[in-house]
Design an enzyme around this catalytic site. Structure first.
Site, PDB file in Angstrom:
ATOM      1  N   LEU A   1      13.457   5.508  15.785  1.00  0.00           N
ATOM      2  CA  LEU A   1      14.144   5.252  17.064  1.00  0.00           C
ATOM      3  C   LEU A   1      13.134   4.752  18.096  1.00  0.00           C
ATOM      4  O   LEU A   1      13.258   3.667  18.627  1.00  0.00           O
ATOM      5  CB  LEU A   1      14.843   6.529  17.543  1.00  0.00           C
ATOM      6  N   HIS A   2      12.155   5.578  18.395  1.00  0.00           N
ATOM      7  CA  HIS A   2      11.016   5.241  19.263  1.00  0.00           C
ATOM      8  C   HIS A   2      11.364   4.996  20.725  1.00  0.00           C
ATOM      9  O   HIS A   2      10.462   4.938  21.565  1.00  0.00           O
ATOM     10  CB  HIS A   2      10.203   4.063  18.706  1.00  0.00           C
TER      11      HIS A   2
ATOM     12  N   CYS B   1       7.153  -7.483   6.226  1.00  0.00           N
ATOM     13  CA  CYS B   1       8.418  -7.040   6.811  1.00  0.00           C
ATOM     14  C   CYS B   1       8.866  -8.076   7.825  1.00  0.00           C
ATOM     15  O   CYS B   1       8.046  -8.644   8.540  1.00  0.00           O
ATOM     16  CB  CYS B   1       8.240  -5.681   7.488  1.00  0.00           C
TER      17      CYS B   1
ATOM     18  N   SER C   1      13.372   5.894   5.390  1.00  0.00           N
ATOM     19  CA  SER C   1      13.262   5.663   6.831  1.00  0.00           C
ATOM     20  C   SER C   1      13.630   4.219   7.153  1.00  0.00           C
ATOM     21  O   SER C   1      13.073   3.285   6.585  1.00  0.00           O
ATOM     22  CB  SER C   1      11.825   5.951   7.266  1.00  0.00           C
TER      23      SER C   1
ATOM     24  N   CYS D   1       0.509   1.955   8.786  1.00  0.00           N
ATOM     25  CA  CYS D   1       1.098   1.112   7.750  1.00  0.00           C
ATOM     26  C   CYS D   1       0.752  -0.355   7.943  1.00  0.00           C
ATOM     27  O   CYS D   1       0.826  -0.894   9.020  1.00  0.00           O
ATOM     28  CB  CYS D   1       2.592   1.391   7.750  1.00  0.00           C
TER      29      CYS D   1
ATOM     30  N   ASN E   1      -1.983   6.654  16.330  1.00  0.00           N
ATOM     31  CA  ASN E   1      -3.426   6.523  16.083  1.00  0.00           C
ATOM     32  C   ASN E   1      -3.918   5.310  16.862  1.00  0.00           C
ATOM     33  O   ASN E   1      -3.435   4.202  16.606  1.00  0.00           O
ATOM     34  CB  ASN E   1      -3.685   6.216  14.608  1.00  0.00           C
TER      35      ASN E   1
ATOM     36  N   CYS F   1       3.722   8.300   0.762  1.00  0.00           N
ATOM     37  CA  CYS F   1       4.432   7.344   1.593  1.00  0.00           C
ATOM     38  C   CYS F   1       4.400   6.007   0.848  1.00  0.00           C
ATOM     39  O   CYS F   1       3.315   5.490   0.561  1.00  0.00           O
ATOM     40  CB  CYS F   1       3.727   7.253   2.946  1.00  0.00           C
TER      41      CYS F   1
ATOM     42  N   GLU G   1       0.826  -1.207   0.000  1.00  0.00           N
ATOM     43  CA  GLU G   1       0.000   0.000   0.000  1.00  0.00           C
ATOM     44  C   GLU G   1       0.859   1.255   0.000  1.00  0.00           C
ATOM     45  O   GLU G   1       2.020   1.232   0.394  1.00  0.00           O
ATOM     46  CB  GLU G   1      -0.919  -0.005   1.225  1.00  0.00           C
TER      47      GLU G   1
ATOM     48  N   CYS H   1       3.419  -2.124  14.785  1.00  0.00           N
ATOM     49  CA  CYS H   1       3.213  -1.981  13.340  1.00  0.00           C
ATOM     50  C   CYS H   1       2.408  -3.135  12.778  1.00  0.00           C
ATOM     51  O   CYS H   1       2.760  -4.302  12.968  1.00  0.00           O
ATOM     52  CB  CYS H   1       4.586  -1.892  12.679  1.00  0.00           C
TER      53      CYS H   1
ATOM     54  N   CYS I   1       8.243  -4.977  14.286  1.00  0.00           N
ATOM     55  CA  CYS I   1       8.052  -3.942  15.316  1.00  0.00           C
ATOM     56  C   CYS I   1       6.663  -4.120  15.924  1.00  0.00           C
ATOM     57  O   CYS I   1       5.682  -4.329  15.203  1.00  0.00           O
ATOM     58  CB  CYS I   1       8.201  -2.546  14.717  1.00  0.00           C
TER      59      CYS I   1
ATOM     60  N   GLY J   1       7.591  -2.452   4.922  1.00  0.00           N
ATOM     61  CA  GLY J   1       8.924  -2.976   4.651  1.00  0.00           C
ATOM     62  C   GLY J   1      10.049  -2.125   5.198  1.00  0.00           C
ATOM     63  O   GLY J   1       9.857  -0.962   5.571  1.00  0.00           O
ATOM     64  N   GLU J   2      11.218  -2.737   5.281  1.00  0.00           N
ATOM     65  CA  GLU J   2      12.445  -2.048   5.697  1.00  0.00           C
ATOM     66  C   GLU J   2      13.243  -1.746   4.416  1.00  0.00           C
ATOM     67  O   GLU J   2      13.829  -2.652   3.810  1.00  0.00           O
ATOM     68  CB  GLU J   2      13.239  -2.956   6.651  1.00  0.00           C
TER      69      GLU J   2
HETATM   70 FE1  SF4 Z   1       9.080  -2.106  11.702  1.00  0.00          FE
HETATM   71 FE2  SF4 Z   1       8.788  -0.612   9.453  1.00  0.00          FE
HETATM   72 FE3  SF4 Z   1       8.905  -3.273   9.337  1.00  0.00          FE
HETATM   73 FE4  SF4 Z   1       6.757  -2.081  10.374  1.00  0.00          FE
HETATM   74  S1  SF4 Z   1       7.431  -1.949   8.261  1.00  0.00           S
HETATM   75  S2  SF4 Z   1       7.808  -3.905  11.183  1.00  0.00           S
HETATM   76  S3  SF4 Z   1       7.722  -0.326  11.405  1.00  0.00           S
HETATM   77  S4  SF4 Z   1      10.532  -1.912  10.020  1.00  0.00           S
END
Ligand code: SF4
Length: 347
Positions: free
Chosen positions: A218-219, A112, A194, A336, A293, A105, A92, A119, A116, A162-163
């Site tokens: 970072l978070h 992924c 990012s 996301c 959110n 975006c 998306e 996410c 995280c 995704g990373e």
């Molecule tokens: Fe983490 Fe980004 Fe992967 Fe989501 S898409 S799990 S925030 S690295």
């Protein structure tokens, strides 16, 4: 003969194909302009090629085009599109209205592997990398959508599914075509990649002398809290991340941004702000505070405004550059991975 993806085909190979079919080598340049400058999605659209050449190309190559699936538009104009890929997978992208221009975006992978905790994409697991063409298409469609709304696309952020740095080659190839003067000719300074923080890839970006912006999710600056939110912190702890960022800043002369998602009761105390400020002293950096959110069924909660302001105030009192990213698309599945997740479940 198995067909090849035209957008993964190197120029030399395309030139060789054309010459072996009795065509002039300059046709390859024309074809590349159609693909990467005009963003076409079929050989039929290449109107300065003869019908015969177009048919020969179509017999040997294919386009891995995106097909728009479900589209959600929020009351603030934020539009999220689920794209169906040629193999039936979904990713998306989100088109976000600004004051007078748009930001898109984009996704870089299907799913992924980093998982995280906050996410939705992390719950999908990793399926595959997107090709450079599939990444590029998200930008082309965003440009068209912005133009249809009487505006332009000004910024691109790699913050979707995704990373990006784990799909390094395809992401950088897509960016090359987005920024190339024979491509979309957008400024690299309007692109932000990012990452969750992969030190060896951050060093590689520095060695490749990239000119786009780097953001790091970072978070948390406390090791335990970060590992709890982002399992990647166990493989690549904060000190390794800091070393790679120092290297990046030294080599590129640019200031990265830290993304910091405020989560109530988890990383939003004054003590958390203090730890963050100390971590940030190691190199020049900006901080983007992101509001969470609330998501149905999630253990995480939005930080109340008063707590958010106290957190920001503390950082500013330590001379940090802090921006707040207000939530957009609150009335759609704007986080996301949420929409692709629903389509996967058939909702
Ligand atoms: Fe983490 Fe980004 Fe992967 Fe989501 S898409 S799990 S925030 S690295």
């Amino acid at each position: 003969m198995e067909k090849k993806n035209i957008r993964n085909t190197p120029p030399e190979e395309l030139t060789e194909f054309l010459c072996s079919h009795g065509e002039k080598a300059f046709r390859a340049k024309q074809i590349y302009q159609w693909i990467w400058q005009k963003g076409v999605h079929s050989f039929d659209e290449m109107s300065n090629l003869s019908k015969g050449v177009r048919e020969q190309l179509a017999a040997a190559f294919y386009f891995d085009n995106l097909r728009a699936g479900r589209i959600q538009t929020a009351t603030d104009g934020t539009t999220k599109t689920a794209w169906e890929l040629h193999d039936g997978q979904f990713v998306e992208s989100v088109l976000i209205p600004g004051k007078d221009k748009y930001t898109v975006c984009v996704s870089s992978q299907v799913g992924c592997q980093l998982g995280c905790r906050f996410c939705a994409t992390g719950t999908l697991g990793f399926k595959r990398n997107l090709s450079a063409g599939e990444i590029f298409d998200q930008v082309v469609f965003a440009q068209k959508a912005a133009e249809e709304r009487g505006s332009t696309l000004s910024n691109i952020v790699f913050m979707g599914m995704g990373e990006p740095l784990l799909n390094y080659t395809n992401v950088l190839t897509a960016i090359k075509h987005i920024t190339d003067e024979n491509g979309l000719a957008m400024s690299p300074y309007r692109i932000t990649v990012s990452t969750a923080g992969i030190p060896e890839k951050i060093r590689q970006l520095a060695d490749d002398e990239v000119r786009f912006n780097l953001a790091v999710s970072l978070h948390a600056a406390k090791p335990d809290t970060r590992s709890r939110l982002m399992p990647v912190n166990q493989a690549y702890p904060l000190d390794q991340l800091a070393e790679s960022l120092k290297y990046f800043v030294e080599k590129t002369g640019t200031r990265p941004t830290f993304e910091y998602l405020l989560l109530n009761g988890i990383n939003d105390s004054t003590e958390d702000a203090r730890t963050l400020a100390t971590y940030c002293k190691q190199f020049p950096v900006k901080i983007n505070i992101i509001e969470y959110n609330n998501v149905e069924g999630s253990a995480f909660k939005h930080t109340p405004d008063k707590q958010r302001d106290a957190f920001i105030h503390f950082l500013e009192s330590r001379n940090m550059i802090v921006n707040v990213r207000r939530s957009k698309g609150k009335d759609i599945d704007a986080a996301c991975g949420q929409l692709a997740n629903k389509l996967k479940k058939g909702e």
